[in-house]
Write a protein that holds these residues in place. Structure first.
Motif, PDB file in Angstrom:
ATOM      1  N   TYR A   1       0.798  -1.170  -3.603  1.00 15.46           N
ATOM      2  CA  TYR A   1       0.611  -0.256  -4.320  1.00 15.46           C
ATOM      3  C   TYR A   1       0.480   0.638  -2.925  1.00 15.46           C
ATOM      4  O   TYR A   1       1.048   1.779  -3.435  1.00 15.46           O
ATOM      5  CB  TYR A   1      -0.088   0.254  -5.396  1.00 15.46           C
ATOM      6  CG  TYR A   1      -0.095   1.163  -6.073  1.00 15.46           C
ATOM      7  CD1 TYR A   1       0.908   2.134  -7.002  1.00 15.46           C
ATOM      8  CD2 TYR A   1      -0.786   1.801  -6.182  1.00 15.46           C
ATOM      9  CE1 TYR A   1       1.128   2.709  -7.425  1.00 15.46           C
ATOM     10  CE2 TYR A   1      -1.079   3.585  -6.573  1.00 15.46           C
ATOM     11  CZ  TYR A   1       0.042   4.107  -7.211  1.00 15.46           C
ATOM     12  OH  TYR A   1       0.227   5.199  -7.364  1.00 15.46           O
ATOM     13  N   ARG A   2      -0.559   0.370  -2.846  1.00 16.50           N
ATOM     14  CA  ARG A   2      -0.809   1.915  -1.606  1.00 16.50           C
ATOM     15  C   ARG A   2      -0.198   1.465  -0.654  1.00 16.50           C
ATOM     16  O   ARG A   2       0.528   2.895  -0.083  1.00 16.50           O
ATOM     17  CB  ARG A   2      -3.013   1.682  -0.598  1.00 16.50           C
ATOM     18  CG  ARG A   2      -3.318   1.508  -1.528  1.00 16.50           C
ATOM     19  CD  ARG A   2      -4.856   1.341  -1.397  1.00 16.50           C
ATOM     20  NE  ARG A   2      -5.874   1.437  -2.493  1.00 16.50           N
ATOM     21  CZ  ARG A   2      -7.231   1.984  -1.948  1.00 16.50           C
ATOM     22  NH1 ARG A   2      -7.708   2.022  -0.929  1.00 16.50           N
ATOM     23  NH2 ARG A   2      -7.606   2.402  -3.575  1.00 16.50           N
ATOM     24  N   THR A   3       0.400   0.814   0.097  1.00 14.31           N
ATOM     25  CA  THR A   3       1.576   0.563   1.232  1.00 14.31           C
ATOM     26  C   THR A   3       2.536   1.577   0.687  1.00 14.31           C
ATOM     27  O   THR A   3       3.469   2.240   1.870  1.00 14.31           O
ATOM     28  CB  THR A   3       1.778  -0.488   1.809  1.00 14.31           C
ATOM     29  OG1 THR A   3       2.152  -1.544   0.980  1.00 14.31           O
ATOM     30  CG2 THR A   3       0.501  -0.753   2.285  1.00 14.31           C
ATOM     31  N   ARG A   4       2.555   1.504  -0.647  1.00 11.16           N
ATOM     32  CA  ARG A   4       4.469   2.192  -1.518  1.00 11.16           C
ATOM     33  C   ARG A   4       4.395   2.966  -1.621  1.00 11.16           C
ATOM     34  O   ARG A   4       5.004   3.790  -2.002  1.00 11.16           O
ATOM     35  CB  ARG A   4       5.173   1.406  -2.217  1.00 11.16           C
ATOM     36  CG  ARG A   4       5.450  -0.072  -1.297  1.00 11.16           C
ATOM     37  CD  ARG A   4       5.110  -1.871  -1.939  1.00 11.16           C
ATOM     38  NE  ARG A   4       5.885  -2.391  -1.314  1.00 11.16           N
ATOM     39  CZ  ARG A   4       5.576  -3.346  -0.716  1.00 11.16           C
ATOM     40  NH1 ARG A   4       3.476  -3.621  -1.217  1.00 11.16           N
ATOM     41  NH2 ARG A   4       5.522  -4.153  -0.655  1.00 11.16           N
ATOM     42  N   THR A   5       3.222   3.936  -1.945  1.00 10.46           N
ATOM     43  CA  THR A   5       3.029   5.086  -2.463  1.00 10.46           C
ATOM     44  C   THR A   5       2.013   6.069  -1.407  1.00 10.46           C
ATOM     45  O   THR A   5       0.819   7.036  -0.924  1.00 10.46           O
ATOM     46  CB  THR A   5       1.902   4.965  -3.589  1.00 10.46           C
ATOM     47  OG1 THR A   5       0.994   4.075  -3.125  1.00 10.46           O
ATOM     48  CG2 THR A   5       2.724   4.331  -4.769  1.00 10.46           C
ATOM     49  N   PRO A   6       2.273   6.554   0.027  1.00  9.37           N
ATOM     50  CA  PRO A   6       2.205   6.508   0.838  1.00  9.37           C
ATOM     51  C   PRO A   6       1.530   8.552   1.119  1.00  9.37           C
ATOM     52  O   PRO A   6       0.897   9.063   1.361  1.00  9.37           O
ATOM     53  CB  PRO A   6       2.134   6.931   2.214  1.00  9.37           C
ATOM     54  CG  PRO A   6       3.880   6.465   1.512  1.00  9.37           C
ATOM     55  CD  PRO A   6       3.855   5.616   0.733  1.00  9.37           C
ATOM     56  N   GLU A   7       2.816   8.908  -0.107  1.00  5.60           N
ATOM     57  CA  GLU A   7       2.144   9.927  -0.071  1.00  5.60           C
ATOM     58  C   GLU A   7       1.315  10.459  -1.211  1.00  5.60           C
ATOM     59  O   GLU A   7       0.294  11.843  -0.945  1.00  5.60           O
ATOM     60  CB  GLU A   7       3.565  11.008  -1.000  1.00  5.60           C
ATOM     61  CG  GLU A   7       4.165  10.373  -2.567  1.00  5.60           C
ATOM     62  CD  GLU A   7       4.475   8.792  -2.373  1.00  5.60           C
ATOM     63  OE1 GLU A   7       4.144   8.662  -3.659  1.00  5.60           O
ATOM     64  OE2 GLU A   7       4.765   8.322  -1.604  1.00  5.60           O
ATOM     65  N   LEU A   8       0.553   9.260  -1.906  1.00  9.09           N
ATOM     66  CA  LEU A   8      -0.999   9.291  -2.817  1.00  9.09           C
ATOM     67  C   LEU A   8      -2.107   9.601  -2.213  1.00  9.09           C
ATOM     68  O   LEU A   8      -3.488  10.170  -2.230  1.00  9.09           O
ATOM     69  CB  LEU A   8      -0.994   9.192  -3.510  1.00  9.09           C
ATOM     70  CG  LEU A   8       0.360   8.841  -4.761  1.00  9.09           C
ATOM     71  CD1 LEU A   8      -0.064   7.379  -6.034  1.00  9.09           C
ATOM     72  CD2 LEU A   8       0.198  10.012  -5.958  1.00  9.09           C
ATOM     73  N   ARG A   9      -1.596   9.793  -0.955  1.00 13.00           N
ATOM     74  CA  ARG A   9      -3.159   9.848   0.401  1.00 13.00           C
ATOM     75  C   ARG A   9      -2.989  10.531   1.290  1.00 13.00           C
ATOM     76  O   ARG A   9      -1.489  10.114   1.832  1.00 13.00           O
ATOM     77  CB  ARG A   9      -3.602   7.785   0.274  1.00 13.00           C
ATOM     78  CG  ARG A   9      -2.293   6.616   0.570  1.00 13.00           C
ATOM     79  CD  ARG A   9      -3.400   5.411   0.789  1.00 13.00           C
ATOM     80  NE  ARG A   9      -2.421   5.324  -0.737  1.00 13.00           N
ATOM     81  CZ  ARG A   9      -2.396   5.342  -1.797  1.00 13.00           C
ATOM     82  NH1 ARG A   9      -4.842   5.975  -2.050  1.00 13.00           N
ATOM     83  NH2 ARG A   9      -2.071   5.164  -2.727  1.00 13.00           N
TER      84      ARG A   9
ATOM     85  N   VAL B   1      -3.845   5.275   4.629  1.00  6.27           N
ATOM     86  CA  VAL B   1      -2.624   4.341   4.580  1.00  6.27           C
ATOM     87  C   VAL B   1      -2.636   3.345   5.715  1.00  6.27           C
ATOM     88  O   VAL B   1      -2.452   2.006   5.838  1.00  6.27           O
ATOM     89  CB  VAL B   1      -1.054   5.299   4.981  1.00  6.27           C
ATOM     90  CG1 VAL B   1       0.122   3.984   5.092  1.00  6.27           C
ATOM     91  CG2 VAL B   1      -0.810   6.544   3.493  1.00  6.27           C
TER      92      VAL B   1
END
Length: 92
Positions: free
Chosen positions: A3-11, A16
């Motif tokens: 999930y983290r690698t697919r939502t870079p805009e959240l961090r 990332v």
């Protein structure tokens, strides 16, 4: 991790690029005799959309119990959202 690698805009960009995975958590075994990794939160993520409803608390309790069961399975454990790593007894 998925999930983290697919939502870079959240961090941040740094976050990332520095996401810890199971290999990084296990790398402490080189320096410590005892490494205890405890995983939390997988099914409980299903309760998030209900967090502002009356269903949330009962869903959360049920999903926490379910997590306790499924996160005892090694392959499933790797999918958990949160990990607590305890490194003890440094090697000489």
């Amino acid at each position: 991790h998925w999930y983290r690698t697919r939502t870079p805009e959240l961090r941040t960009e740094w976050e990332v690029e520095h996401i810890l995975g199971v290999p990084e958590l296990n790398s402490g075994r080189v320096l410590f005799n005892n490494v205890n990794i405890r995983m939390f939160h997988l099914a409980v993520l299903g309760a998030v959309p209900f967090r502002k409803t009356r269903l949330f608390n009962s869903m959360l309790k049920f999903l926490e119990m379910f997590d306790n069961l499924i996160l005892s399975i090694p392959f499933i454990r790797r999918l958990a959202w949160v990990a607590v790593v305890e490194y003890k007894n440094p090697k000489s």
